[in-house]
Design a protein around this motif. Structure first.
Motif, mmCIF file in Angstrom:
data_model
loop_
_atom_site.group_PDB
_atom_site.id
_atom_site.type_symbol
_atom_site.label_atom_id
_atom_site.label_comp_id
_atom_site.label_asym_id
_atom_site.label_seq_id
_atom_site.Cartn_x
_atom_site.Cartn_y
_atom_site.Cartn_z
ATOM 1 N N VAL A 82 0.838 -1.204 0.000
ATOM 2 C CA VAL A 82 0.000 0.000 0.000
ATOM 3 C C VAL A 82 0.873 1.255 0.000
ATOM 4 C CG1 VAL A 82 -1.609 1.372 1.383
ATOM 5 C CG2 VAL A 82 -1.998 -1.077 1.086
ATOM 6 N N TYR A 83 1.925 1.263 0.805
ATOM 7 C CA TYR A 83 2.838 2.411 0.833
ATOM 8 C C TYR A 83 3.464 2.644 -0.542
ATOM 9 C CZ TYR A 83 2.651 2.416 5.967
ATOM 10 O OH TYR A 83 2.241 2.484 7.277
ATOM 11 N N LEU A 94 0.788 4.205 -2.868
ATOM 12 C CA LEU A 94 0.498 5.601 -2.518
ATOM 13 C C LEU A 94 1.653 6.524 -2.885
ATOM 14 C CD1 LEU A 94 -1.213 5.180 0.981
ATOM 15 C CD2 LEU A 94 -2.303 5.704 -1.208
ATOM 16 N N ILE A 119 1.850 7.000 -6.647
ATOM 17 C CA ILE A 119 0.804 7.935 -7.082
ATOM 18 C C ILE A 119 1.232 9.366 -6.771
ATOM 19 C CG2 ILE A 119 -1.553 8.733 -6.626
ATOM 20 C CD1 ILE A 119 -2.332 5.808 -6.167
ATOM 21 N N SER A 120 1.816 9.564 -5.600
ATOM 22 C CA SER A 120 2.251 10.914 -5.221
ATOM 23 C C SER A 120 3.312 11.442 -6.182
ATOM 24 C CB SER A 120 2.792 10.914 -3.783
ATOM 25 O OG SER A 120 4.097 10.372 -3.698
ATOM 26 N N GLY A 122 5.291 12.130 -1.802
ATOM 27 C CA GLY A 122 4.587 11.749 -0.583
ATOM 28 C C GLY A 122 5.315 12.070 0.695
ATOM 29 N N THR A 140 11.456 10.226 -1.313
ATOM 30 C CA THR A 140 10.256 9.441 -1.616
ATOM 31 C C THR A 140 10.638 8.195 -2.413
ATOM 32 O OG1 THR A 140 8.820 11.406 -1.590
ATOM 33 C CG2 THR A 140 7.988 9.460 -2.727
#
Length: 244
Positions: free
Chosen positions: A123-124, A127, A130-131, A138, A175
């Motif tokens: 999940v990290y 996310l 996507i960031s 992120g 990131t």
């Protein structure tokens, strides 16, 4: 030398995790040990997992292993309560351990103790990817959110750090660093899960847990410290100019 075990209720809690990075420039100091929860926090976070893998290897008794690991996690919280210490970190750890133990218990397979970690890492990764795709790194978003909570003028707050090229680049780099960390965990550990090598899986989980986290936080600090410092100086100048 003082540590968290000797703190009084009136003392301020140590800044950990991303909060340690976000506030590193406030006093010019940064401690990796403090950022990962101090020596006691490290021990408390690793003990349930260590007990789980050692007990299961030695006994092959999943029921006994689950009960012992759960008891240890509860004892850690109770000890902090008795000592009037902050229980948030220990409580959060206990909840995470409880989820892992429940998964292993319900499935009847010790290896599923580690499934929750696989899911959170995946999940990290998603996310953070996507960031990066939307050009809002992120890690930068989290750090800046902690540093200066945008109660209003969200767009101005967002543009404030995204338009600082040096700071944006640093946030993008860390990131990607954390994406690499989460991905490496999955690359190494998932094959061990699929081949049901619980002992090796538990060992790599411990080695790639706190030690990798500490290294990632330290490298992140080295990357963002200087651009963050200059960004804050510019913010201060603009604020002083606006007040004149």
């Amino acid at each position: 030398m003082n540590d968290s075990a000797h703190n009084t209720p009136s003392e301020q809690p140590k800044r950990t995790g991303m909060r340690a990075l976000a506030t590193a420039g406030d006093d010019g100091e940064f401690s990796v040990i403090a950022a990962i929860g101090g020596v006691r926090g490290v021990i408390e976070s690793m003990l349930p997992g260590l007990l789980f893998v050692v007990m299961f290897i030695c006994t092959s008794d999943l029921r006994m292993t689950v009960i012992a690991s759960a008891a240890l996690a509860v004892i850690q919280v109770v000890v902090r309560l008795v000592q009037r210490q902050s229980v948030m970190g220990a409580l959060g750890g206990m909840i995470a351990v409880a989820i892992c133990l429940f998964w292993a218990w319900k499935s009847g397979e010790a290896r599923n103790y580690y499934m929750y970690g696989f899911i959170t890492n995946a999940v990290y990764i998603v996310l953070l990817l996507i960031s990066m795709a939307v050009r809002v790194p992120g890690l930068g978003f989290v750090i800046e959110f902690i540093r200066s909570l945008p109660t209003e003028h969200f767009k101005a707050w967002l543009n404030g750090w995204r338009t600082d090229k040096a700071l944006y680049k640093a946030y993008a780099q860390i990131t990607w660093l954390w994406i690499g960390l989460f991905a490496l965990r999955l690359i190494v550990q998932v094959p061990l899960y699929l081949t049901n090598q619980v002992g090796w899986l538990g060992t790599t989980r411990l080695l790639m847990g706190i030690p990798f986290w500490a290294l990632a936080i330290w490298i992140s600090y080295l990357i963002v410290a200087t651009p963050m410092h200059y960004h804050r100086l510019e913010e201060k100048k603009r604020k002083e100019a606006a007040e004149q």
